[in-house]
Design a protein around this motif. Structure first.
Motif, PDB file in Angstrom:
ATOM      1  N   ALA A 208      26.787  -4.160  45.306  1.00  0.00           N
ATOM      2  CA  ALA A 208      25.330  -4.340  45.243  1.00  0.00           C
ATOM      3  C   ALA A 208      24.795  -4.128  43.831  1.00  0.00           C
ATOM      4  N   ILE A 209      25.245  -3.089  43.149  1.00  0.00           N
ATOM      5  CA  ILE A 209      24.756  -2.818  41.795  1.00  0.00           C
ATOM      6  C   ILE A 209      25.084  -3.982  40.867  1.00  0.00           C
ATOM      7  N   TRP A 210      26.281  -4.549  41.007  1.00  0.00           N
ATOM      8  CA  TRP A 210      26.663  -5.698  40.190  1.00  0.00           C
ATOM      9  C   TRP A 210      25.704  -6.866  40.408  1.00  0.00           C
ATOM     10  N   GLU A 211      25.398  -7.178  41.679  1.00  0.00           N
ATOM     11  CA  GLU A 211      24.531  -8.310  41.981  1.00  0.00           C
ATOM     12  C   GLU A 211      23.118  -8.090  41.458  1.00  0.00           C
ATOM     13  N   VAL A 212      22.650  -6.849  41.501  1.00  0.00           N
ATOM     14  CA  VAL A 212      21.315  -6.553  40.981  1.00  0.00           C
ATOM     15  C   VAL A 212      21.266  -6.720  39.467  1.00  0.00           C
ATOM     16  N   MET A 214      23.032  -8.462  37.557  1.00  0.00           N
ATOM     17  CA  MET A 214      23.270  -9.827  37.102  1.00  0.00           C
ATOM     18  C   MET A 214      22.046 -10.722  37.282  1.00  0.00           C
ATOM     19  N   GLN A 215      20.999 -10.228  37.935  1.00  0.00           N
ATOM     20  CA  GLN A 215      19.776 -11.010  38.089  1.00  0.00           C
ATOM     21  C   GLN A 215      18.944 -10.915  36.818  1.00  0.00           C
ATOM     22  N   PHE A 221      20.093  -5.402  30.039  1.00  0.00           N
ATOM     23  CA  PHE A 221      21.155  -5.504  29.049  1.00  0.00           C
ATOM     24  C   PHE A 221      22.239  -6.442  29.588  1.00  0.00           C
ATOM     25  N   ASP A 222      23.206  -6.730  28.748  1.00  0.00           N
ATOM     26  CA  ASP A 222      24.328  -7.561  29.175  1.00  0.00           C
ATOM     27  C   ASP A 222      25.371  -6.668  29.852  1.00  0.00           C
ATOM     28  N   PHE A 223      25.422  -6.775  31.179  1.00  0.00           N
ATOM     29  CA  PHE A 223      26.360  -5.952  31.938  1.00  0.00           C
ATOM     30  C   PHE A 223      27.569  -6.752  32.412  1.00  0.00           C
ATOM     31  N   ALA A 224      27.838  -7.870  31.769  1.00  0.00           N
ATOM     32  CA  ALA A 224      28.991  -8.680  32.170  1.00  0.00           C
ATOM     33  C   ALA A 224      30.298  -7.913  32.029  1.00  0.00           C
ATOM     34  N   MET A 274      18.151   0.562  33.437  1.00  0.00           N
ATOM     35  CA  MET A 274      18.973  -0.624  33.670  1.00  0.00           C
ATOM     36  C   MET A 274      18.216  -1.775  34.307  1.00  0.00           C
ATOM     37  N   MET A 275      17.140  -1.477  35.072  1.00  0.00           N
ATOM     38  CA  MET A 275      16.402  -2.532  35.753  1.00  0.00           C
ATOM     39  C   MET A 275      14.992  -2.721  35.207  1.00  0.00           C
ATOM     40  N   GLY A 276      14.541  -1.810  34.369  1.00  0.00           N
ATOM     41  CA  GLY A 276      13.205  -1.939  33.794  1.00  0.00           C
ATOM     42  C   GLY A 276      12.077  -1.544  34.726  1.00  0.00           C
ATOM     43  N   LEU A 277      12.393  -0.915  35.853  1.00  0.00           N
ATOM     44  CA  LEU A 277      11.357  -0.514  36.821  1.00  0.00           C
ATOM     45  C   LEU A 277      10.858   0.894  36.490  1.00  0.00           C
ATOM     46  N   TRP A 278      10.195   1.009  35.343  1.00  0.00           N
ATOM     47  CA  TRP A 278       9.782   2.321  34.861  1.00  0.00           C
ATOM     48  C   TRP A 278       8.711   2.953  35.737  1.00  0.00           C
ATOM     49  N   MET A 279       7.722   2.179  36.162  1.00  0.00           N
ATOM     50  CA  MET A 279       6.632   2.756  36.954  1.00  0.00           C
ATOM     51  C   MET A 279       7.128   3.206  38.328  1.00  0.00           C
TER      52      MET A 279
END
Length: 319
Positions: A208-212, A214-215, A221-224, A274-279
């Protein structure tokens, strides 16, 4: 132990759990954290106000109305009510935002706390019903948190109301009951969220973390490179499940409470970075820290201060 005495003991412990007077400080921390985050959000969205709320914005009122609750007012109703006074749409929206910010400042400072909380919650209700197209989890938890600020004694700690003598900061049963409601609510939220994730195959197989990441809308960041270390992806995915499902069970015992507060705050920090969901991460971190983290931190600080004060006394007595 006989049945009657066993029941009496359980009732006594339950009564103490929800009603024994405790400090309202965690509620003050909740108030300050929620108000500060919403002020930051208001500042970050201030330049986008016309695009978010006006009839000529990104979503016209005719479209957003279909997504709104008919039982709750929207900004178009506020604008229509102000129009007979000669107030334009832009001025009406700016005025509504100004009152909202003033109410949040009052909530932050604990100035006429109840009134500030009610005004902020009502305006947030109107705004949330008007921009539901753009809202996500943070708006829901912000709305719940503002409601808690309305009904809970959040102004009885770290507030100007208390400093002015309008409210007492003494331990109270209402503070205890309010804190328990918040703690139980958080436990149910994390447990239900974790169990719902368990129903998804990508969470069970550890991808799941990988799929998130990669969106494009989430990956900051580049998590490839994670493709070369699948064990790290699985560890992160299953670790998230463990933190969320275990929250309701491990946040209450004293031995594991500190660890689970740290794990939960670390998880939300990871989501923010990692996802930018700071708020969203900030709101959830504030809730957990206020409900479980602040009591531990305050107790540790008090213990350290007492030790620092008593150490010279004991040293002098020994000499």
């Amino acid at each position: 132990m006989s049945a009657p005495s066993w029941r009496s003991a359980v009732r006594a412990r339950l009564a103490a759990f929800v009603g024994e007077p405790t400090s309202p400080q965690p509620l003050g921390v909740l108030r300050i954290g929620v108000a500060a985050l919403l002020l930051i959000q208001a500042w970050s969205l201030s330049e986008s106000l016309p695009e978010l709320l006006s009839n000529r914005g990104w979503v016209p009122w005719s479209v957003s109305e279909a997504l709104a609750s008919p039982a709750v007012p929207r900004v178009d109703a506020v604008v229509a009510a102000l129009a007979p006074l000669g107030i334009s749409q832009v001025a009406g929206l700016q005025g509504l935002a100004f009152v909202y910010v003033v109410a949040l400042l009052g909530l932050l400072l604990g100035l006429h706390t109840r009134v500030s909380a009610v005004v902020a919650w009502v305006i947030h209700t109107v705004l949330l019903n008007s921009i539901s197209f753009f809202s996500y989890g943070v708006e829901t938890f912000a709305h719940i948190s503002l409601f808690y600020c309305v009904v809970m004694p959040v102004g009885t700690a770290f507030s100007l109301d208390m400093r002015a003598g309008r409210l007492s900061g003494a331990p109270s049963a209402l503070a205890t009951l309010s804190l328990r409601v918040l703690q139980l609510h958080l436990s149910l939220i994390y447990l239900s969220t974790g169990l719902e994730k368990l129903l998804g195959p990508v969470w069970r197989d550890g991808t799941a973390i990988w799929e998130v990441l990669m969106q494009p809308q989430y990956g900051q960041f580049d998590f490839a490179w994670l493709a070369a270390v699948p064990w790290l992806v699985k560890l992160s995915t299953w670790g998230t499940l463990a933190v969320e499902v275990g929250y309701a069970f491990c946040i209450w015992p004293r031995r594991t409470r500190g660890l689970w507060v740290a794990l939960t705050l670390g998880m939300h920090l990871g989501i923010a970075v990692m996802m930018g969901l700071w708020m969203f991460s900030g709101m959830m971190a504030v809730l957990t820290f206020a409900a479980f983290g602040w009591p531990l931190l305050h107790e540790a600080m008090v213990t350290r201060v007492r030790a620092a004060v008593l150490l010279p006394f004991h040293s002098g007595s020994a000499r």
